[in-house]
Write an enzyme that holds these catalytic residues in place. Structure first.
Site, PDB file in Angstrom:
ATOM      1  N   ILE A  15       0.792  -1.196   0.038  1.00 58.69           N
ATOM      2  CA  ILE A  15      -0.153  -0.055   0.012  1.00 58.69           C
ATOM      3  C   ILE A  15       0.849   1.238   0.027  1.00 58.69           C
ATOM      4  O   ILE A  15       0.337   2.448  -0.334  1.00 58.69           O
ATOM      5  CB  ILE A  15      -0.968   0.021   1.294  1.00 58.69           C
ATOM      6  N   GLY A  16       2.219   1.269   0.295  1.00 59.35           N
ATOM      7  CA  GLY A  16       3.045   2.173   0.243  1.00 59.35           C
ATOM      8  C   GLY A  16       4.572   1.957   0.227  1.00 59.35           C
ATOM      9  O   GLY A  16       4.827   0.617   0.262  1.00 59.35           O
ATOM     10  N   GLY A  18       8.908   3.759   0.568  1.00 57.45           N
ATOM     11  CA  GLY A  18       9.454   5.006   0.569  1.00 57.45           C
ATOM     12  C   GLY A  18      11.064   4.696   0.908  1.00 57.45           C
ATOM     13  O   GLY A  18      11.443   3.447   0.513  1.00 57.45           O
ATOM     14  N   GLY A  21      11.679   1.457   2.975  1.00 57.36           N
ATOM     15  CA  GLY A  21      11.310   0.030   2.283  1.00 57.36           C
ATOM     16  C   GLY A  21      10.000  -0.005   1.839  1.00 57.36           C
ATOM     17  O   GLY A  21       9.283   1.215   1.394  1.00 57.36           O
ATOM     18  N   LYS A  38       5.423  -2.813   7.882  1.00 54.68           N
ATOM     19  CA  LYS A  38       6.313  -2.168   7.067  1.00 54.68           C
ATOM     20  C   LYS A  38       7.662  -2.852   7.288  1.00 54.68           C
ATOM     21  O   LYS A  38       7.846  -3.659   8.216  1.00 54.68           O
ATOM     22  CB  LYS A  38       6.604  -0.635   7.838  1.00 54.68           C
ATOM     23  N   ASP A 128      10.884  14.853  10.212  1.00 46.90           N
ATOM     24  CA  ASP A 128      10.568  14.804   8.890  1.00 46.90           C
ATOM     25  C   ASP A 128       8.761  15.172   8.831  1.00 46.90           C
ATOM     26  O   ASP A 128       8.112  14.107   8.154  1.00 46.90           O
ATOM     27  CB  ASP A 128      10.731  13.397   8.330  1.00 46.90           C
TER      28      ASP A 128
HETATM   29  N1  LIG Z   1      -0.171   2.796   9.285  1.00 46.82           N
HETATM   30  C1  LIG Z   1      -0.282   3.062   7.947  1.00 46.82           C
HETATM   31  N2  LIG Z   1      -1.457   2.860   7.306  1.00 46.82           N
HETATM   32  C2  LIG Z   1      -1.941   2.920   5.860  1.00 46.82           C
HETATM   33  N3  LIG Z   1      -0.727   3.262   5.218  1.00 46.82           N
HETATM   34  C3  LIG Z   1       0.440   3.581   5.683  1.00 46.82           C
HETATM   35  C4  LIG Z   1       0.921   3.120   7.092  1.00 46.82           C
HETATM   36  N4  LIG Z   1       2.222   3.500   7.165  1.00 46.82           N
HETATM   37  C5  LIG Z   1       2.768   3.835   5.881  1.00 46.82           C
HETATM   38  N5  LIG Z   1       1.612   3.835   4.916  1.00 46.82           N
HETATM   39  C6  LIG Z   1       1.886   4.167   3.513  1.00 46.82           C
HETATM   40  O1  LIG Z   1       3.259   3.819   3.377  1.00 46.82           O
HETATM   41  C7  LIG Z   1       3.745   5.074   2.848  1.00 46.82           C
HETATM   42  C8  LIG Z   1       5.243   4.991   3.204  1.00 46.82           C
HETATM   43  O2  LIG Z   1       5.247   4.765   4.606  1.00 46.82           O
HETATM   44  P1  LIG Z   1       6.608   5.367   5.544  1.00 46.82           P
HETATM   45  O3  LIG Z   1       6.299   6.914   5.332  1.00 46.82           O
HETATM   46  O4  LIG Z   1       6.547   5.007   6.810  1.00 46.82           O
HETATM   47  O5  LIG Z   1       7.781   5.022   5.038  1.00 46.82           O
HETATM   48  P2  LIG Z   1       9.341   5.426   4.681  1.00 46.82           P
HETATM   49  O6  LIG Z   1       9.972   4.556   3.910  1.00 46.82           O
HETATM   50  O7  LIG Z   1       9.715   5.900   6.023  1.00 46.82           O
HETATM   51  O8  LIG Z   1       8.857   6.568   3.761  1.00 46.82           O
HETATM   52  P3  LIG Z   1       9.822   7.979   3.460  1.00 46.82           P
HETATM   53  O9  LIG Z   1      10.887   7.696   2.384  1.00 46.82           O
HETATM   54  O10 LIG Z   1       8.856   8.997   2.617  1.00 46.82           O
HETATM   55  O11 LIG Z   1      10.282   8.560   4.537  1.00 46.82           O
HETATM   56  C9  LIG Z   1       3.064   6.162   3.464  1.00 46.82           C
HETATM   57  O12 LIG Z   1       3.167   7.548   2.727  1.00 46.82           O
HETATM   58  C10 LIG Z   1       1.527   5.664   3.526  1.00 46.82           C
HETATM   59  O13 LIG Z   1       0.893   5.914   2.154  1.00 46.82           O
END
Ligand SMILES: Nc1ncnc2c1ncn2[C@@H]1O[C@H](COP(=O)(O)OP(=O)(O)OP(=O)(O)O)[C@@H](O)[C@H]1O
Length: 357
Positions: A15-16, A18, A21, A38, A128
């Site tokens: 679903i996402g 970054g 990962g 995650k 952030d």
């Molecule tokens: N608890 C959650 N419920 C629903 N979607 C989520 C949740 N946590 C993260 N996501 C989705 O996943 C995406 C990436 O999550 P997150 O920002 O934690 O990852 P990241 O790898 O640290 O990202 P970044 O490189 O932007 O810092 C979020 O923008 C969101 O769309």
């Protein structure tokens, strides 16, 4: 092939993603509760996820902080399992054609200030703060609107850092390093760009940029192109944006045309010293007074809310999100609701940005 993490959480679709990962949906194999999983490679030189899980342990239970069900290493992955939330403010902003009305921004500002204050009260700076790191979800603590989805939640503590000395509890000293800033260049504070350590003031400055971005639809340095060698030396890109930020600040363009309160807030956070304790309540009052003048109610009705349509329902299970269909269907339906609302918006409902000088 089916993957199960933490012994009982079945991995479903992504679903996402970054820098750290990927994020997947998941379901508790017995209770059926849907979660966000995650995942990061366990080979990562510096694990952001381990750091994040340490921070969730100290923050979860706070309003607007997702509950962490499990974290650990499994096979080749570090894994973090938290509450499944709705779309991010960045998603919703895009759905609403890159403009939020003043009412929505003031409703968000109130909750976001409290969230940042809560994180700071536990001795962390987020580092952030940006629209993509705030996700809407149900308010598990509220009995007044149990089926609503009007709670702003904060995620992504991979870059968070303690601003107090763990042993003495004193505020850390400001150290100037030669590196570029931390976080996301579009929303990073000016002092962060200059290589200073982050403290509470910097989260608030990023919040100011976030709120201004919501009202303006952009930020003056949004289109600054990275210089040719930025791939090899990211500091070059950060420095170029810093130059644009300083020029925008000097010319007053950042808050030009917005209600004066946003200029007051921006100047206030820019004037904070490294160790200053921000006046969060004063900032909330500033925006609440503006809402009062405008006759806006703090009723949980945002630009994307379709009145009468409730997409998220709270189940009898505490902190769980329920409803018919799969989680992704619900996420999708929620977005459809937002799109419908955005389409319904007329020009006259939008904030006339030039209303005040
Ligand atoms: N608890 C959650 N419920 C629903 N979607 C989520 C949740 N946590 C993260 N996501 C989705 O996943 C995406 C990436 O999550 P997150 O920002 O934690 O990852 P990241 O790898 O640290 O990202 P970044 O490189 O932007 O810092 C979020 O923008 C969101 O769309």
């Amino acid at each position: 092939m089916e993957f199960t993490f933490g012994g009982k959480y079945k991995l479903e679709e992504e679903i996402g993603y970054g820098g750290c990962g990927s994020v997947f949906m998941g379901t508790h194999t017995i209770a059926g509760k849907e979660v966000a999983i995650k995942v990061e490679s366990a080979n990562a030189k510096h694990s952001m996820l381990k750091q994040e899980s340490r921070i969730y342990k100290t923050l979860m239970g706070g309003p607007g902080v997702p509950w962490m069900m499990w974290s650990g290493k499994q096979g080749d992955y570090n894994v973090l399992i938290i509450d499944l939330l709705g779309p991010s403010l960045e998603d919703l902003f895009r759905i609403c054609n890159k403009h939020f009305t003043l009412k929505t921004v003031l409703l968000l500002a109130d909750q976001m200030l409290s969230l940042v204050e809560f994180i700071h009260s536990r001795d962390w700076v987020h580092r952030d703060i940006k629209p993509a790191n705030f996700l809407m979800g149900p308010d598990v603590y509220s009995n007044s609107r149990p089926s609503s989805c009007d709670r702003v939640n904060v995620i992504d503590f991979g870059l968070a850092k303690k601003y107090t000395n763990t042993r003495t509890g004193e505020h850390i000293k400001n150290t100037q390093c030669d590196s570029h800033g931390v976080g996301t260049p579009l929303f990073a504070s000016i002092n962060t760009h200059k290589g200073e350590d982050c403290s509470r003031r910097d989260d608030l400055e990023s919040l100011a940029y976030t709120l201004i971005y919501f009202l303006r639809g952009t930020l003056p340095w949004r289109k600054v192109k990275p210089p040719p060698d930025a791939d090899k030396n990211p500091k070059l890109a950060w420095d170029k944006i810093l130059t644009a930020k300083l020029a925008a600040e000097a010319s007053g363009v950042i808050t030009a045309g917005l209600p004066t309160e946003f200029d007051i807030f921006f100047r206030y956070v820019r004037g904070l010293a490294f160790e200053d304790l921000p006046d969060y309540e004063g900032c909330r009052k500033l925006f609440r007074d503006l809402a009062k003048t405008e006759n806006f109610e703090y009723d949980g009705v945002f630009d994307w809310t379709v009145v009468g349509e409730r997409v998220w329902r709270r189940s009898s299970q505490r902190r769980s999100v329920s409803g018919s269909g799969t989680g992704s269907e619900r996420r999708h339906r929620f977005c459809e609701a937002c799109a419908a609302r955005a389409a319904m918006q007329t020009e006259s409902q939008s904030l006339p940005l030039s209303r005040r000088s």
